[in-house]
Enzyme design. Structure first.
Site, PDB file in Angstrom:
ATOM      1  N   ASP A 279      38.229  53.844  89.122  1.00 20.53           N
ATOM      2  CA  ASP A 279      36.885  54.382  88.909  1.00 20.53           C
ATOM      3  C   ASP A 279      35.826  53.617  89.678  1.00 20.53           C
ATOM      4  O   ASP A 279      34.841  54.210  90.140  1.00 20.53           O
ATOM      5  CB  ASP A 279      36.557  54.350  87.410  1.00 20.53           C
ATOM      6  N   HIS A 284      33.626  51.829  95.062  1.00 19.10           N
ATOM      7  CA  HIS A 284      32.315  51.189  95.143  1.00 19.10           C
ATOM      8  C   HIS A 284      32.408  49.745  95.653  1.00 19.10           C
ATOM      9  O   HIS A 284      31.718  49.356  96.609  1.00 19.10           O
ATOM     10  CB  HIS A 284      31.638  51.165  93.771  1.00 19.10           C
ATOM     11  N   ARG A 414      21.146  41.704  95.178  1.00 24.28           N
ATOM     12  CA  ARG A 414      21.200  42.367  93.868  1.00 24.28           C
ATOM     13  C   ARG A 414      20.975  43.858  94.078  1.00 24.28           C
ATOM     14  O   ARG A 414      19.892  44.287  94.476  1.00 24.28           O
ATOM     15  CB  ARG A 414      20.153  41.779  92.934  1.00 24.28           C
ATOM     16  N   LYS A 424      19.780  30.903  96.850  1.00 20.80           N
ATOM     17  CA  LYS A 424      19.716  29.688  96.042  1.00 20.80           C
ATOM     18  C   LYS A 424      19.822  28.487  96.974  1.00 20.80           C
ATOM     19  O   LYS A 424      20.745  28.395  97.796  1.00 20.80           O
ATOM     20  CB  LYS A 424      20.858  29.677  95.026  1.00 20.80           C
TER      21      LYS A 424
END
Length: 536
Positions: A279, A284, A414, A424
């Protein structure tokens, strides 16, 4: 033998001349009764010069995908003036619907702003609906007649969106090819899943390849339409800054994450047949891995980009069972009501199901740039937050002079929610002493681009189909390589009968997944957490 047309007042009439059509072989084919609902006749007018009419057909128009995604997307494109002037949308399904009923179903998802009601009315004036059976060729001949009767229909391009269960793809595409090809171009959008393993995917690709050319097929993975996924190419190839460090000498580990805070919630019937690997991970997450790992393409053209993605996939061997952690969520009896029910307590899930709802896997890209760098894909339902991101963790600074106070640098893209790119890094803590402190360089889209509307993924991808841009769609050889990587793992899981590890609804997933990341070389410090600037 005619086609019954139902107007909004409920009256019926017979359309003249719709009793049958010749099939080119000297015999007549009678179309069965098919109901067509029209919201209102589009006035015939001169078509704009050079503007080709477009007919969009949504097959499966009565389903959730159509009402929640496809019709809202078409409305947004219409509202923003991104559809051809002469565009008509025809819904097709077994369930009878009037256009008024269709509008009521879709309305909660349309996001209509004040003052747009009149424009919305004009959008639904361009809608019609055909009821018929997917296995009946006569129904599709009637659909073709309906499309030809629309303003501009005899010379319109045709776009067919298959918002259908995969079991219907074979029959429907054969009927489309035999009866509904356009005078202009014909394009077909196919929703995932594209098969459930390598043999079934190959069979589907062979079937579609015998009916349509590759440039007519658009295998849609909506993650490729998301703003930050598309931004990966610009970040990588539009900045001199990242080029020299984007390799095995500097990157220690790459983690691609997809987390959902909710379970199947009564919709486990579909999910239980496929599981989290089919799925989410095989499509993805693997697509995002390709964009991180691929070499710079010759151009930003669709085939040049997809050629490089295929090269990455060919460099990845089949996933090994020992490099995978599988989990299945259980209820949290002390949590809020929405977290108290586990996966097996969903009435749509078999009570003895071993389908994983969480998976973490290590993949390795065996080429000169990435040899030895683990790529960790992890995804799951009923976790502690909603998040999708790509995280590159860099190797430690050699010759550290700060007594091991420096943490590893990370670059994080993100994808959702709160789209952002942040790095970071170490900086001096303000004050009298030379103390390093972990901070970030932060590009949060909501702060940097105030008031800018980020297009929905489907909105961007549907416009790409209309424009003929296949860059963000999955090519057949790309699909085959993706299944080659995961099919042996799926077979091994089924043969072994391995039961997934239970994890609590609302947790980070099985603790064994953190151990897998540690074994892959990812160092979790636990001392830093990115905070949305709006919440600081």
């Amino acid at each position: 033998g005619g086609v019954a047309v139902r107007e909004e007042n409920g009256e019926s009439r017979q359309r003249a001349g719709s009793g049958g059509s010749g099939d080119g072989a000297g015999r007549s084919v009678g179309a069965p009764p098919v109901r067509v609902a029209a919201a209102g006749a589009e006035p015939r007018r001169d078509l704009p010069g050079g503007e080709q009419p477009l007919s969009i057909v949504v097959l499966g128009a009565s389903g959730d995908l159509a009402r929640k995604k496809i019709y809202p997307t078409l409305w947004w494109l219409f509202r923003d003036g991104l559809l051809p002037d002469v565009t008509h949308v025809t819904g097709f399904a077994r369930t009878p619907l009037s256009v008024t009923e269709l509008r009521e179903r879709c309305h909660p998802h349309l996001k209509v702003s004040p003052g747009e009601e009149e424009l919305l009315g004009r959008f639904f004036e361009r809608q019609s609906f055909v009821q018929g059976q997917y296995g009946d060729e006569g129904t599709f001949r009637a659909l073709d007649q309906h499309l030809r009767a629309l303003p501009g229909g005899p010379r319109a391009h045709r776009l067919f969106y298959l918002a259908l269960p995969p079991t219907l793809y074979g029959t429907v595409t054969r009927h489309l090819r035999d009866t509904c090809m356009a005078p202009g171009w014909t394009r077909v959008i196919v929703e995932k899943p594209f098969g459930r393993d390598l043999p079934s995917s190959d069979a589907l690709s062979a079937h579609l390849g015998a009916l349509f050319r590759e440039e007519q097929l658009y295998r849609i993975d909506h993650y490729l339409g998301k703003e930050m996924v598309q931004n990966l190419m610009v970040l990588r190839f539009g900045n001199r800054l990242f080029g020299p460090i984007w390799n095995r000498d500097n990157v220690a580990c790459v983690v691609v994450t997809f987390k959902e805070p909710f379970g199947t919630e009564g919709r486990g019937g579909y999910f239980d047949d496929f599981g989290i690997i089919r799925d989410v991970m095989q499509n993805h997450l693997l697509q995002m891995l390709c964009l991180v790992a691929m070499e710079k393409p010759v151009s930003a053209g669709a085939d040049d980009v997809r050629d490089e993605k295929v090269k990455v996939l060919k460099s990845i061997g089949p996933v090994q069972l020992q490099d995978v952690v599988l989990g299945q969520y259980v209820g949290d009896p002390e949590g809020p009501p929405e977290r108290r029910r586990g996966y097996l307590e969903d009435p749509t899930v078999p009570p003895d199901s071993t389908t994983p709802t969480f998976a973490a896997a290590i993949l390795r890209v065996a080429n000169e740039r990435w040899d030895g760098v683990p790529f960790v894909l992890r995804c799951g339902k009923a976790l502690n937050e909603r998040k999708a991101e790509v995280r590159l963790q860099f190797r430690p600074v050699p010759g550290d002079i700060f007594a091991n106070q420096c943490k590893r640098n990370e670059l994080v893209v993100r994808v959702q929610p709160d789209e952002a790119v942040y790095a970071k890094m170490m900086t001096k803590k303000p004050g009298m002493f030379l103390h390093p402190e972990e901070s970030e360089l932060d590009l949060t889209y909501g702060s940097r681009y105030k008031g800018v509307k980020l297009p929905d993924a489907y909105e961007r991808l549907l416009l790409d189909v209309i424009c003929g841009n296949q860059m963000h769609f999955v090519r057949s050889d790309e699909l085959r390589e993706a299944w080659r990587i995961f099919t042996p793992l799926l077979d091994a899981i089924e043969r072994s009968g391995q039961k997934p590890i239970p994890y609590r609804h609302g947790s980070r997933g099985p603790p064994e997944a953190d151990e897998l990341l540690k074994r892959a070389g990812f160092l979790y410090e636990g001392t830093y957490r990115w905070v949305d600037p709006h919440q600081r």
